[in-house]
Motif scaffolding. Structure first.
Motif, short mmCIF file in Angstrom:
data_model
loop_
_atom_site.label_atom_id
_atom_site.label_comp_id
_atom_site.label_asym_id
_atom_site.label_seq_id
_atom_site.Cartn_x
_atom_site.Cartn_y
_atom_site.Cartn_z
N ALA A 221 8.96 1.91 4.00
CA ALA A 221 9.85 1.07 3.21
C ALA A 221 9.26 0.77 1.84
O ALA A 221 9.96 0.78 0.82
CB ALA A 221 10.15 -0.23 3.96
N GLY A 222 7.95 0.47 1.81
CA GLY A 222 7.30 0.23 0.52
C GLY A 222 7.36 1.46 -0.37
O GLY A 222 7.64 1.36 -1.57
N PHE A 223 7.10 2.63 0.21
CA PHE A 223 7.16 3.87 -0.54
C PHE A 223 8.58 4.09 -1.08
O PHE A 223 8.76 4.42 -2.26
CB PHE A 223 6.75 5.04 0.35
CG PHE A 223 6.54 6.33 -0.39
CD1 PHE A 223 5.27 6.74 -0.75
CD2 PHE A 223 7.61 7.14 -0.73
CE1 PHE A 223 5.06 7.93 -1.44
CE2 PHE A 223 7.43 8.32 -1.41
CZ PHE A 223 6.15 8.72 -1.77
N ALA A 224 9.58 3.89 -0.23
CA ALA A 224 10.97 4.10 -0.65
C ALA A 224 11.37 3.13 -1.75
O ALA A 224 12.07 3.50 -2.71
CB ALA A 224 11.90 3.94 0.56
N ALA A 225 10.93 1.86 -1.66
CA ALA A 225 11.31 0.86 -2.65
C ALA A 225 10.72 1.19 -4.02
O ALA A 225 11.44 1.20 -5.04
CB ALA A 225 10.84 -0.52 -2.19
N PHE A 226 9.42 1.49 -4.06
CA PHE A 226 8.79 1.78 -5.35
C PHE A 226 9.28 3.12 -5.91
O PHE A 226 9.41 3.27 -7.13
CB PHE A 226 7.27 1.78 -5.20
CG PHE A 226 6.67 0.40 -5.18
CD1 PHE A 226 6.18 -0.16 -6.34
CD2 PHE A 226 6.61 -0.33 -4.00
CE1 PHE A 226 5.63 -1.44 -6.33
CE2 PHE A 226 6.06 -1.59 -3.98
CZ PHE A 226 5.57 -2.17 -5.15
N GLU A 227 9.53 4.09 -5.04
CA GLU A 227 10.03 5.37 -5.51
C GLU A 227 11.43 5.21 -6.10
O GLU A 227 11.75 5.78 -7.15
CB GLU A 227 10.05 6.38 -4.36
CG GLU A 227 10.44 7.79 -4.81
CD GLU A 227 10.52 8.76 -3.64
OE1 GLU A 227 9.92 9.84 -3.72
OE2 GLU A 227 11.19 8.42 -2.63
N SER A 228 12.28 4.43 -5.44
CA SER A 228 13.63 4.19 -5.96
C SER A 228 13.58 3.46 -7.30
O SER A 228 14.39 3.75 -8.20
CB SER A 228 14.45 3.36 -4.95
OG SER A 228 14.66 4.10 -3.76
N GLY B 264 0.81 -1.21 0.00
CA GLY B 264 0.00 0.00 0.00
C GLY B 264 0.84 1.26 0.00
O GLY B 264 0.57 2.21 -0.74
N GLY B 265 1.89 1.27 0.83
CA GLY B 265 2.78 2.43 0.84
C GLY B 265 3.49 2.61 -0.48
O GLY B 265 3.72 3.74 -0.93
N GLY B 266 3.84 1.48 -1.14
CA GLY B 266 4.55 1.57 -2.40
C GLY B 266 3.67 1.92 -3.58
O GLY B 266 4.04 2.77 -4.40
N LEU B 267 2.50 1.31 -3.65
CA LEU B 267 1.62 1.52 -4.81
C LEU B 267 0.71 2.73 -4.63
O LEU B 267 0.79 3.69 -5.38
CB LEU B 267 0.79 0.25 -5.05
CG LEU B 267 1.59 -1.00 -5.43
CD1 LEU B 267 0.69 -2.21 -5.49
CD2 LEU B 267 2.30 -0.79 -6.77
N LEU B 268 -0.14 2.68 -3.60
CA LEU B 268 -1.08 3.78 -3.38
C LEU B 268 -0.35 5.07 -3.00
O LEU B 268 -0.70 6.15 -3.45
CB LEU B 268 -2.08 3.40 -2.30
CG LEU B 268 -2.97 2.18 -2.60
CD1 LEU B 268 -3.90 1.91 -1.43
CD2 LEU B 268 -3.75 2.39 -3.88
#
Length: 267
Positions: A170-177, A107-111
């Motif tokens: 962490a999900g946000f950072a991974a998808f953003e990177s 959710g943090g990475g996608l949404l």
């Protein structure tokens, strides 16, 4: 009197034992430890880094474009996933479940990245204060995901909020990177793209523990603590807003601009 048949005695003993096991079995809402291994994060980090470097070298030597996603995904997800495993290994019994962690990361990475990207594109002014607004939009997106998942956690504890916040960050950072690495590949398509991808991901991997994970972890702890205290009152709400504002200043610092301060909420 007549003696009871032996099979009835055996059945009675079996039912009694089953009842004792049922009483000892913890409920679904009982605190439990999600990860037993204390060093899984280290094995994942070391082995993943070795595989990432080998993959990058192989991709650079062969110049095969279909190997680029391996380099991008490994380099983007390695440190965030390892840090989540580290956090889960260091925490005690809690009320988070595996599904909370998985949904929080995705959710943090996608949404989170989609919401932040859309709001940044259509609402950011092309003037001073842009970096602060970027931080606010990103932290608001992650906090929204965190609160949404937090409604499914039966008992709100500050420690669980910090773990869930770190997972969302962490999900946000991974998808953003991964997005930045892909942009780097497209920008340097004819100029050693693998070398530029590795450089971009290495820089972001070093900053990752001090960026989205830390900021969202602090916000998650504040939100869960306020939740457990009886809801968001004026003081607790102001505390979360202050934390969000500080995170925006930190985001501005990460983008190379100066920072600021905030007031504390007194009792």
């Amino acid at each position: 009197g007549r003696r009871r048949p032996a099979y009835r005695d055996l059945m009675s003993d079996a039912l009694s034992a089953a009842g004792q096991v049922g009483e000892a079995r913890p409920s679904n809402d009982a605190p439990a430890r999600l990860l037993q291994s204390q060093w899984l994060w280290a094995w994942v980090l070391v082995a993943g880094a070795a595989i990432w470097l080998v993959t990058a070298v192989a991709t650079g030597l062969t110049d095969l474009d279909h190997l680029i996603p391996n380099v991008v995904l490994l380099g983007s997800f390695l440190v965030p996933v390892s840090l989540v495993l580290f956090a889960l290994a260091r925490t005690g019994d809690g009320y988070l479940k595996v599904e909370h962690v998985i949904v929080g990361f995705l959710g943090g990475g996608l949404l989170g990245t989609v919401f932040a990207g859309v709001t940044e594109t259509y609402f950011l002014p092309n003037a001073a204060g842009t970096f602060v607004a970027v931080g606010l939009f990103e932290e608001t997106a992650k906090a929204a995901v965190l609160v949404l998942i937090g409604t499914r956690v039966p008992v709100k504890r500050g420690r669980d909020g910090m773990i869930l916040g770190a997972t969302v960050g962490a999900g946000f950072a991974a998808f953003e990177s991964a997005g930045y690495a892909l942009s780097t590949f497209l920008d340097h398509r004819a100029d050693h793209p693998v070398l530029h991808i590795v450089s971009t991901e290495a820089q972001r991997a070093v900053l990752s523990p001090f960026g989205h994970l830390t900021w969202t972890s602090l916000v998650g702890g504040a939100i869960f603590a306020a939740w457990r205290a009886g809801g968001f009152g004026p003081c607790t709400t102001r505390g979360v807003i202050t934390s969000q504002r500080n995170n925006a200043w930190l985001a501005r610092l990460q983008h190379g601009v100066g920072g600021g301060g905030s007031k504390r909420c007194g009792r």
